[in-house]
Design a protein around this motif. Sequence first.
Motif, mmCIF file in Angstrom:
data_model
loop_
_atom_site.group_PDB
_atom_site.id
_atom_site.type_symbol
_atom_site.label_atom_id
_atom_site.label_comp_id
_atom_site.label_asym_id
_atom_site.label_seq_id
_atom_site.Cartn_x
_atom_site.Cartn_y
_atom_site.Cartn_z
ATOM 1 N N ILE A 3 15.362 32.301 -14.245
ATOM 2 C CA ILE A 3 15.407 30.940 -13.706
ATOM 3 C C ILE A 3 16.716 30.705 -12.962
ATOM 4 C CG2 ILE A 3 15.458 28.494 -14.307
ATOM 5 C CD1 ILE A 3 13.623 29.111 -16.637
ATOM 6 N N ARG A 7 17.289 29.729 -9.024
ATOM 7 C CA ARG A 7 18.020 28.527 -8.608
ATOM 8 C C ARG A 7 19.152 28.884 -7.656
ATOM 9 N NH1 ARG A 7 20.605 25.598 -12.592
ATOM 10 N NH2 ARG A 7 20.352 23.720 -11.366
ATOM 11 N N HIS A 31 19.268 18.537 -10.780
ATOM 12 C CA HIS A 31 18.979 19.343 -11.959
ATOM 13 C C HIS A 31 20.171 20.190 -12.397
ATOM 14 C CE1 HIS A 31 14.735 18.255 -11.794
ATOM 15 N NE2 HIS A 31 14.760 18.505 -10.496
ATOM 16 N N SER A 383 18.218 14.568 -20.094
ATOM 17 C CA SER A 383 16.749 14.608 -20.151
ATOM 18 C C SER A 383 16.193 13.243 -20.538
ATOM 19 C CB SER A 383 16.288 15.678 -21.142
ATOM 20 O OG SER A 383 16.629 16.965 -20.690
ATOM 21 N N THR A 392 11.515 14.133 -14.256
ATOM 22 C CA THR A 392 11.555 15.270 -15.173
ATOM 23 C C THR A 392 12.764 16.113 -14.826
ATOM 24 O OG1 THR A 392 9.149 15.309 -15.373
ATOM 25 C CG2 THR A 392 10.351 17.290 -16.040
ATOM 26 N N ASN A 394 14.676 19.575 -15.057
ATOM 27 C CA ASN A 394 14.492 20.983 -15.358
ATOM 28 C C ASN A 394 15.642 21.496 -16.192
ATOM 29 O OD1 ASN A 394 12.205 20.904 -13.747
ATOM 30 N ND2 ASN A 394 13.296 21.617 -11.926
ATOM 31 N N THR A 395 15.358 22.279 -17.214
ATOM 32 C CA THR A 395 16.402 22.876 -18.046
ATOM 33 C C THR A 395 16.910 24.118 -17.355
ATOM 34 O OG1 THR A 395 14.729 24.076 -19.283
ATOM 35 C CG2 THR A 395 15.457 21.973 -20.173
#
Length: 396
Positions: A3, A7, A31, A383, A392, A394-395
């Motif tokens: 991830i 990114r 994010h 969050s 929302t 994103n982690t």
Amino acid sequence: MSILRKRLIDFEETLNDEKIDLITLRRLCFHGIPDEGGLRSKCWKLLLNYLPLTKQDWPDVLKRKRNLYNTFIEDLIVMPGETAMNGERVDVTMHDHPLNSNPGSKWQTFFKDNEVLLQIDKDVRRLCPDVSFFQQGTDYPCKAIVDVNGPKRLHCRVQHTVLRSANVERKGLGVTKIAVSVRKATEDYAPLAEGGEAHWEVLERILFIYAKLNPGQGYVQGMNEIVGPIYHAFACDPDASWREHAEADTFFCFTNLMGEIRDFFIKSLDEAEFGINAMMTKLCKQVKTNDHEIWLRLQQQDLCPQYYSFRWLTLLLSQEFPLPDVMRIWDSLFADEKRFSFLIHICCAMILLLRNQLLSNDFATNVKLLQNFPSMDIQIVLSKAATLAGKTLNTP
């Protein structure tokens, strides 16, 4: 592909476009900006309207701004009774003296400057006492200042004082007061030897120049907490060509940011649309909307938002969390198109996450709890805030 790697690629592709898509950049930054590759440094410069969106314009803009800042140093940080002629300092005090009451007297200006400088000096020396960065030396000291033949360094104008970290609060009819906490600096905020400068000395110069150029507002306690994270991001850029100009870049980004939040620091504007009272009212309304029971509890205890959220909102939460968390929070705040509506969501989330304690504690305990927000994973706070905003997060 991880991830994080995905990114990083998204950021690099966006920043490499000749015409940067601001909407895409904001979405990515909301994010969280990865710490790798100096991405935060470039993204913040774009989000704070310092760098233009057209990349080919960057060199000209940066050169012009950095030269302008050097001019500010040359023009504003000089000792009274001195002027530059052919590169040398000469005495021009023949018709001026320290007791001269004429408003145009350089000595009168010097004494007024020192009143402001004394407060700036105290504040920057106690900035982030749990982080050693600001006490360390910069690799790029200002040659015009540290050179033996240059103007006298600012910290030499004020007395060395015992330094402790401080909290900013509203005090009656005044602008702010400093409520000294028990945290103490783990490092020595002493000036470095001739030829070198600590990072806090650089911040002192930035804030002093800002105060000189903005006499209507001047310097207000707490501005050191705003400029600190910006400078940290720029001064830690892995690219030396950017890091070298961290001071000038920080000054202009700080100035742009203060242009957006200046109402928070001016008491006469408290009731303005974007004044601090309006922000606190929005926070109360949001708490009431999302958890009426907590709102009612705070009302019953007469726990006014001024007791805790004044500092939260004014300083963009810079005193409530460790520096790395503050920088993560600011990624989302600077990416907020409505700036600073997401700040209200974060503050509301902080209150809602303390629900059980707030409902069971008495007034005194709740005040202490809100004024000293407990250690918490910042991702949980963000969050929750994103949920309140209908988004929302994103982690990483």
